[in-house]
Write a protein that holds these residues in place. Structure first.
Motif, short mmCIF file in Angstrom:
data_model
loop_
_atom_site.label_atom_id
_atom_site.label_comp_id
_atom_site.label_asym_id
_atom_site.label_seq_id
_atom_site.Cartn_x
_atom_site.Cartn_y
_atom_site.Cartn_z
N GLU A 88 0.81 -1.22 0.00
CA GLU A 88 0.00 0.00 0.00
C GLU A 88 0.85 1.27 0.00
O GLU A 88 0.33 2.37 0.21
CB GLU A 88 -0.97 -0.01 1.19
CG GLU A 88 -1.98 -1.16 1.11
CD GLU A 88 -3.06 -1.08 2.16
OE1 GLU A 88 -3.32 0.03 2.68
OE2 GLU A 88 -3.67 -2.12 2.47
N SER A 89 2.16 1.12 -0.23
CA SER A 89 3.01 2.31 -0.37
C SER A 89 2.85 2.89 -1.78
O SER A 89 2.48 2.19 -2.72
CB SER A 89 4.47 1.95 -0.12
OG SER A 89 4.70 1.68 1.25
N ASP A 90 3.17 4.18 -1.91
CA ASP A 90 3.04 4.85 -3.19
C ASP A 90 3.94 4.23 -4.26
O ASP A 90 5.00 3.66 -3.95
CB ASP A 90 3.42 6.33 -3.06
CG ASP A 90 2.28 7.18 -2.52
OD1 ASP A 90 1.16 6.66 -2.36
OD2 ASP A 90 2.52 8.38 -2.26
N ILE A 91 3.54 4.40 -5.50
CA ILE A 91 4.38 4.06 -6.65
C ILE A 91 5.17 5.31 -7.02
O ILE A 91 4.59 6.36 -7.30
CB ILE A 91 3.52 3.59 -7.84
CG1 ILE A 91 2.79 2.29 -7.50
CG2 ILE A 91 4.38 3.42 -9.09
CD1 ILE A 91 1.81 1.83 -8.56
N ALA A 92 6.48 5.21 -7.01
CA ALA A 92 7.34 6.34 -7.38
C ALA A 92 7.56 6.33 -8.89
O ALA A 92 7.61 5.27 -9.52
CB ALA A 92 8.67 6.26 -6.64
N PRO A 93 7.74 7.50 -9.51
CA PRO A 93 7.79 7.58 -10.97
C PRO A 93 9.15 7.29 -11.59
O PRO A 93 9.23 6.99 -12.78
CB PRO A 93 7.37 9.02 -11.26
CG PRO A 93 7.84 9.78 -10.06
CD PRO A 93 7.67 8.85 -8.89
N ARG A 94 10.24 7.37 -10.81
CA ARG A 94 11.58 7.25 -11.40
C ARG A 94 12.29 6.01 -10.88
O ARG A 94 12.14 5.63 -9.71
CB ARG A 94 12.41 8.49 -11.04
CG ARG A 94 11.79 9.80 -11.47
CD ARG A 94 12.52 10.99 -10.88
NE ARG A 94 12.49 10.96 -9.42
CZ ARG A 94 13.00 11.90 -8.63
NH1 ARG A 94 13.60 12.95 -9.18
NH2 ARG A 94 12.94 11.80 -7.31
N VAL A 95 13.09 5.40 -11.74
CA VAL A 95 13.83 4.21 -11.34
C VAL A 95 14.73 4.50 -10.17
O VAL A 95 14.82 3.72 -9.21
CB VAL A 95 14.65 3.66 -12.54
CG1 VAL A 95 15.60 2.55 -12.08
CG2 VAL A 95 13.72 3.13 -13.63
N ARG A 96 15.41 5.65 -10.17
CA ARG A 96 16.37 5.96 -9.11
C ARG A 96 15.70 6.10 -7.74
O ARG A 96 16.38 6.00 -6.71
CB ARG A 96 17.17 7.21 -9.45
CG ARG A 96 16.39 8.50 -9.52
CD ARG A 96 17.35 9.66 -9.78
NE ARG A 96 16.69 10.94 -9.89
CZ ARG A 96 16.25 11.48 -11.02
NH1 ARG A 96 16.38 10.80 -12.16
NH2 ARG A 96 15.67 12.66 -11.03
#
Length: 274
Positions: A67-75
């Motif tokens: 349920e944690s956010d999806i981050a947009p960048r690979v890094r």
């Protein structure tokens, strides 16, 4: 014991975690870190036992998972940054130090946490994956068993094949996972497969190339003899990168040893933490 799910903000993202005793100050803290393709829920059997033994258990969902956010960048998924997320969680909860337990990529993050945040680490317990430098320098057999880590680098193609039913589907590659139906349902949610794979895309090259710091925390390492993905060598060689005490346990079973042998694993955890 009823687990509480809560969230906190760090690095501009919402991070989810489970807490067995919110606000408790009289219990030593254990932080449990999951790997791929799991979530914090994988630790339920360990949390039940540890909580009953007097510990406060905290189990975060890695960025992009559960349920944690999806981050947009690979890094954003770099494992050292994720170890920093774990330190930020302790800060958020007002906790100075914790015992750290990790499996798979959670073990990698646990090693990094103990290495980069030694003042926050009590005892360390890792399952399946050895010290990142030991893994990176392991021989040809480990490189062969870890073929999928290269496959996961191919963005788009890996997601397409893993989500299917063919030879390179997640169901076939990780056939020994005890609850693959739940895994497939969860990772078919929009963006979740890519998010789960990004820890490989952000972290594999630094592990293979860079030498990581030594670890001073007293360490128990558990490896299972039926692990199809990781050699015993990379775990045994980890002792070379420790300044603290070392104990090694070789168990029978496959990669998801905490799910396969929860009673034995729980016994070893309690022995190590006591």
């Amino acid at each position: 014991m009823e687990l509480t799910r809560a969230k906190f903000e760090h690095r501009g993202f919402s991070h989810s975690y489970l807490d067995s005793a919110p606000g408790a100050r009289d219990r030593p803290v254990v932080m449990l870190l999951h790997g791929f393709p799991d979530t914090a829920a994988m630790w339920k059997a360990q949390i039940d036992t540890l909580h009953a033994a007097g510990y406060r258990c905290i189990a975060p969902d890695t960025l992009g998972c559960g349920e944690s956010d999806i981050a947009p960048r690979v890094r954003d998924y770099n494992a050292i940054r994720i170890a920093g997320d774990r330190a930020a969680l302790l800060d958020h909860l007002g906790i100075d130090k914790a015992h750290i337990i990790g499996h798979d990529w959670g073990a990698v993050v646990a090693w990094f946490f103990a290495a980069y945040h030694p003042q926050r680490s009590n005892k360390l317990l890792v399952m399946s994956v050895g010290h990142p430098t030991a893994y990176g320098r392991a021989g040809f057999k480990q490189k062969l068993l870890g073929w999928y880590t290269i496959f996961f680098q191919f963005g788009g193609l890996a997601e397409y094949l893993l989500s299917g039913e063919g030879r390179f589907s997640l169901r076939k590659v990780f056939a020994t996972h005890p609850d693959m139906d739940e895994v497939m349902q969860r990772l078919r949610e929009p963006g979740r497969m890519t998010a789960a794979l990004r820890i490989y895309r952000a972290g594999l090259l630094p592990i293979l190339i860079h030498r990581q710091p030594r670890v001073s925390a007293p360490t128990l390492a558990i490896w299972s003899d039926g692990d199809r993905f990781l050699t015993e060598e990379q775990m045994l060689e980890s002792e070379k990168y420790l300044d603290g005490s070392w104990r090694y346990e070789r168990l029978s079973g496959h990669h998801w040893i905490s799910l396969l042998q929860p009673e034995r694993v729980n016994q070893l955890i309690l022995e190590h933490l006591s």
